[in-house]
Design a protein around this motif. Structure first.
Motif, PDB file in Angstrom:
ATOM      1  N   ARG A  60       0.818  -1.218   0.000  1.00 24.30           N
ATOM      2  CA  ARG A  60       0.000   0.000   0.000  1.00 24.30           C
ATOM      3  C   ARG A  60       0.847   1.261   0.000  1.00 24.30           C
ATOM      4  N   LEU A  61       2.015   1.213   0.644  1.00 29.61           N
ATOM      5  CA  LEU A  61       2.902   2.384   0.660  1.00 29.61           C
ATOM      6  C   LEU A  61       3.993   2.299  -0.406  1.00 29.61           C
ATOM      7  N   ARG A  62       3.903   1.302  -1.270  1.00 29.28           N
ATOM      8  CA  ARG A  62       4.863   1.125  -2.365  1.00 29.28           C
ATOM      9  C   ARG A  62       6.296   1.057  -1.836  1.00 29.28           C
ATOM     10  N   LEU A  63       6.475   0.205  -0.828  1.00 29.47           N
ATOM     11  CA  LEU A  63       7.792   0.030  -0.213  1.00 29.47           C
ATOM     12  C   LEU A  63       8.390  -1.357  -0.473  1.00 29.47           C
ATOM     13  N   LEU A  64       7.734  -2.165  -1.322  1.00 26.28           N
ATOM     14  CA  LEU A  64       8.252  -3.504  -1.574  1.00 26.28           C
ATOM     15  C   LEU A  64       9.632  -3.476  -2.220  1.00 26.28           C
ATOM     16  N   ARG A  65       9.958  -2.393  -2.914  1.00 23.82           N
ATOM     17  CA  ARG A  65      11.259  -2.287  -3.571  1.00 23.82           C
ATOM     18  C   ARG A  65      12.221  -1.394  -2.801  1.00 23.82           C
ATOM     19  N   THR A  66      11.888  -1.113  -1.553  1.00 24.05           N
ATOM     20  CA  THR A  66      12.726  -0.268  -0.701  1.00 24.05           C
ATOM     21  C   THR A  66      13.133  -1.042   0.541  1.00 24.05           C
ATOM     22  N   PRO A  67      14.417  -1.094   0.882  1.00 21.80           N
ATOM     23  CA  PRO A  67      14.793  -1.728   2.148  1.00 21.80           C
ATOM     24  C   PRO A  67      14.049  -1.057   3.308  1.00 21.80           C
ATOM     25  N   THR A  68      13.234  -1.839   4.012  1.00 22.20           N
ATOM     26  CA  THR A  68      12.304  -1.267   4.985  1.00 22.20           C
ATOM     27  C   THR A  68      12.385  -2.006   6.312  1.00 22.20           C
ATOM     28  N   PRO A  69      12.578  -1.280   7.420  1.00 24.03           N
ATOM     29  CA  PRO A  69      12.534  -1.947   8.725  1.00 24.03           C
ATOM     30  C   PRO A  69      11.140  -2.479   9.027  1.00 24.03           C
ATOM     31  N   VAL A  70      11.090  -3.693   9.547  1.00 20.65           N
ATOM     32  CA  VAL A  70       9.844  -4.309   9.997  1.00 20.65           C
ATOM     33  C   VAL A  70      10.053  -4.696  11.454  1.00 20.65           C
ATOM     34  N   VAL A  71       9.369  -4.010  12.357  1.00 23.37           N
ATOM     35  CA  VAL A  71       9.567  -4.207  13.790  1.00 23.37           C
ATOM     36  C   VAL A  71       8.454  -5.083  14.329  1.00 23.37           C
ATOM     37  N   LEU A  72       8.832  -6.169  14.989  1.00 22.71           N
ATOM     38  CA  LEU A  72       7.878  -7.136  15.525  1.00 22.71           C
ATOM     39  C   LEU A  72       7.848  -6.995  17.039  1.00 22.71           C
ATOM     40  N   GLY A  73       6.698  -6.604  17.584  1.00 24.87           N
ATOM     41  CA  GLY A  73       6.600  -6.368  19.015  1.00 24.87           C
ATOM     42  C   GLY A  73       5.344  -6.974  19.610  1.00 24.87           C
ATOM     43  N   GLY A  74       5.263  -6.943  20.932  1.00 28.27           N
ATOM     44  CA  GLY A  74       4.138  -7.539  21.651  1.00 28.27           C
ATOM     45  C   GLY A  74       4.524  -8.875  22.249  1.00 28.27           C
ATOM     46  N   GLY A  75       3.728  -9.336  23.182  1.00 33.88           N
ATOM     47  CA  GLY A  75       4.083 -10.500  23.985  1.00 33.88           C
ATOM     48  C   GLY A  75       4.330 -11.771  23.204  1.00 33.88           C
ATOM     49  N   THR A  76       3.552 -12.031  22.142  1.00 35.92           N
ATOM     50  CA  THR A  76       3.749 -13.276  21.408  1.00 35.92           C
ATOM     51  C   THR A  76       4.910 -13.195  20.436  1.00 35.92           C
ATOM     52  N   LEU A  77       5.458 -12.003  20.224  1.00 30.02           N
ATOM     53  CA  LEU A  77       6.598 -11.854  19.321  1.00 30.02           C
ATOM     54  C   LEU A  77       7.899 -11.568  20.055  1.00 30.02           C
ATOM     55  N   GLN A  78       7.813 -11.117  21.287  1.00 38.01           N
ATOM     56  CA  GLN A  78       9.022 -10.756  22.032  1.00 38.01           C
ATOM     57  C   GLN A  78       9.397 -11.797  23.084  1.00 38.01           C
ATOM     58  N   ASN A  79       8.789 -12.971  23.012  1.00 40.04           N
ATOM     59  CA  ASN A  79       9.052 -14.011  24.010  1.00 40.04           C
ATOM     60  C   ASN A  79       9.879 -15.156  23.448  1.00 40.04           C
ATOM     61  N   ASP A  80      10.726 -14.859  22.468  1.00 43.74           N
ATOM     62  CA  ASP A  80      11.670 -15.840  21.932  1.00 43.74           C
ATOM     63  C   ASP A  80      10.963 -17.081  21.405  1.00 43.74           C
ATOM     64  N   GLN A  81       9.880 -16.870  20.660  1.00 46.75           N
ATOM     65  CA  GLN A  81       9.185 -17.987  20.024  1.00 46.75           C
ATOM     66  C   GLN A  81       9.907 -18.305  18.714  1.00 46.75           C
ATOM     67  N   VAL A  82      10.813 -19.266  18.766  1.00 49.01           N
ATOM     68  CA  VAL A  82      11.706 -19.528  17.636  1.00 49.01           C
ATOM     69  C   VAL A  82      10.936 -19.967  16.402  1.00 49.01           C
ATOM     70  N   LEU A  83       9.968 -20.876  16.562  1.00 50.70           N
ATOM     71  CA  LEU A  83       9.191 -21.354  15.422  1.00 50.70           C
ATOM     72  C   LEU A  83       8.482 -20.198  14.730  1.00 50.70           C
ATOM     73  N   LEU A  84       7.833 -19.353  15.510  1.00 51.06           N
ATOM     74  CA  LEU A  84       7.101 -18.218  14.945  1.00 51.06           C
ATOM     75  C   LEU A  84       8.057 -17.254  14.250  1.00 51.06           C
ATOM     76  N   ARG A  85       9.142 -16.903  14.917  1.00 51.28           N
ATOM     77  CA  ARG A  85      10.106 -15.964  14.343  1.00 51.28           C
ATOM     78  C   ARG A  85      10.698 -16.498  13.046  1.00 51.28           C
ATOM     79  N   ASP A  86      11.120 -17.761  13.054  1.00 54.07           N
ATOM     80  CA  ASP A  86      11.756 -18.318  11.870  1.00 54.07           C
ATOM     81  C   ASP A  86      10.783 -18.410  10.697  1.00 54.07           C
ATOM     82  N   HIS A  87       9.522 -18.724  10.988  1.00 53.25           N
ATOM     83  CA  HIS A  87       8.524 -18.803   9.919  1.00 53.25           C
ATOM     84  C   HIS A  87       8.301 -17.423   9.294  1.00 53.25           C
ATOM     85  N   ILE A  88       8.192 -16.401  10.118  1.00 51.90           N
ATOM     86  CA  ILE A  88       7.999 -15.042   9.601  1.00 51.90           C
ATOM     87  C   ILE A  88       9.194 -14.626   8.754  1.00 51.90           C
TER      88      ILE A  88
END
Length: 350
Positions: A248-276
């Motif tokens: 939507r912001l036409r950033l697919l061709r731009t190196p873009t930071p993607v920050v993952l936060g919140g309890g289910t993402l910041q609790n070292d869930q390796v399977l979830l992180r690796d899949h993403i």
């Protein structure tokens, strides 16, 4: 004399408020219940936030009222401009700060994890949401109204899916899963059917199901196929959000930071992180995902410091102080003195 600032990260299940000064001293960290204006009303929500601020002032040894120069409030369930304006009116009426800023809580994650203040942020705590900011300032967000706007994810959704899968395994509609064995003990009950009946009757409040999410993740990590499927579904939802926002912001061709936060993402869930990470590498290779390494409230108080004109040194100092501090338990205030041998400078009182 330094000014006081307040940064607030209001999530579905809890709200963190940090009181600091513009020299980067952490004065207090208060934790209260979640921010839910869609069920509690904006007036009640604002009153609770004001009360949380008063608790932090009292615990830090400052009299009420002591002027707060800037308050930055990043709140869950405040997803539209009209809601932001309503929250700002209520907070201004209560005099929480000489200048208040209201944003959605996803933007606290972005501010905390993207140094230049732009990119994509996903919050997966009790619920789920995401937002993106273009380098030129344009934003893209979601309606985020739950099932009726196609939303699925966060700890509560994972927990409900786990409980449902365990019931289906018992009545013949689904495959076998260790979730039948692992989930009931959390509530001290004998079976997942007993848990489901207790939720249906109101004996167990629906939000309390959130406590089952860590068990679903643990069961997935042990190799259970059904639990792994739930975790993978969450990862797919997160990737779908990220790619939609980049497109939507036409950033697919731009190196873009993607920050993952919140309890289910910041609790070292390796399977979830690796899949993403794997899916983004394949479908949006210029995305630069990273898991947030500080509490999201860092982003809120950083915004407050920036608005107050604090230095980069002060912002870095406060970030480090919060990162080193264990969060307070719900309902508690953690009074902090980052330099025990030196009394903090008194805030400027107008």
């Amino acid at each position: 004399m330094p000014d006081l600032v307040v940064g607030v990260d209001g999530g579905n299940s809890k709200t963190d408020l940090v009181l600091a000064d513009t020299e980067g001293r952490l004065l207090a960290w208060a934790r209260g219940e979640g921010t839910r204006p869609h069920t509690d009303g904006m007036e009640v929500t604002a009153e609770r936030l004001a009360h949380l601020g008063r608790r932090a002032l009292a615990e830090s040894g400052l009299a009420h009222p002591t002027p707060v120069a800037v308050g930055a409030y990043f709140l869950a369930n405040v997803d539209r401009r009209a809601q932001e304006r309503s929250a700002l009116r209520q907070l201004t009426r209560l005099g929480v700060a000489e200048r208040a800023v209201v944003r959605n809580d996803t933007l606290a994650v972005l501010r905390a994890g993207a140094p230049d203040g732009w990119g994509v942020a996903v919050v997966s705590g009790a619920g789920i949401n995401a937002a993106a900011v273009h380098p030129e300032g344009r934003q893209a967000r979601f309606l985020s109204l739950g099932d009726i706007t196609g939303d699925w994810g966060g700890g509560l959704a994972v927990a409900r899916a786990g409980l449902g899968a365990a019931v289906r395994a018992g009545d013949g509609r689904g495959p076998a899963t260790r979730l039948r064995r692992d989930l009931p003990a959390h509530f001290g009950l004998a079976s997942v059917e007993s848990v489901a009946l207790a939720v249906s009757s109101g004996e167990i409040p629906v939000p309390a199901l959130h406590g089952l999410a860590p068990l679903v993740f643990a069961t997935a990590a042990s190799g259970d196929a059904v639990a792994r499927g739930i975790v993978v579904r969450l990862g797919d939802e997160i990737v779908a959000m990220v790619i939609a926002l980049l497109r939507r912001l036409r950033l697919l061709r731009t190196p873009t930071p993607v920050v993952l936060g919140g309890g289910t993402l910041q609790n070292d869930q390796v399977l979830l992180r690796d899949h993403i990470h794997a899916r983004l590498a394949a479908e949006a290779p210029l995305a630069r995902p990273r898991v947030l390494d500080v509490p999201p409230v860092v982003g809120a108080v950083t915004e407050a410091l920036l608005t107050a004109g604090a230095s980069a040194t002060a912002r870095r100092r406060l970030r480090e102080a919060i990162a080193d501090r264990k969060p307070p338990p719900p309902g508690a205030v953690d009074a902090c003195d980052t330099e025990p041998t030196q009394a903090p400078a008194q805030p400027r009182v107008r």
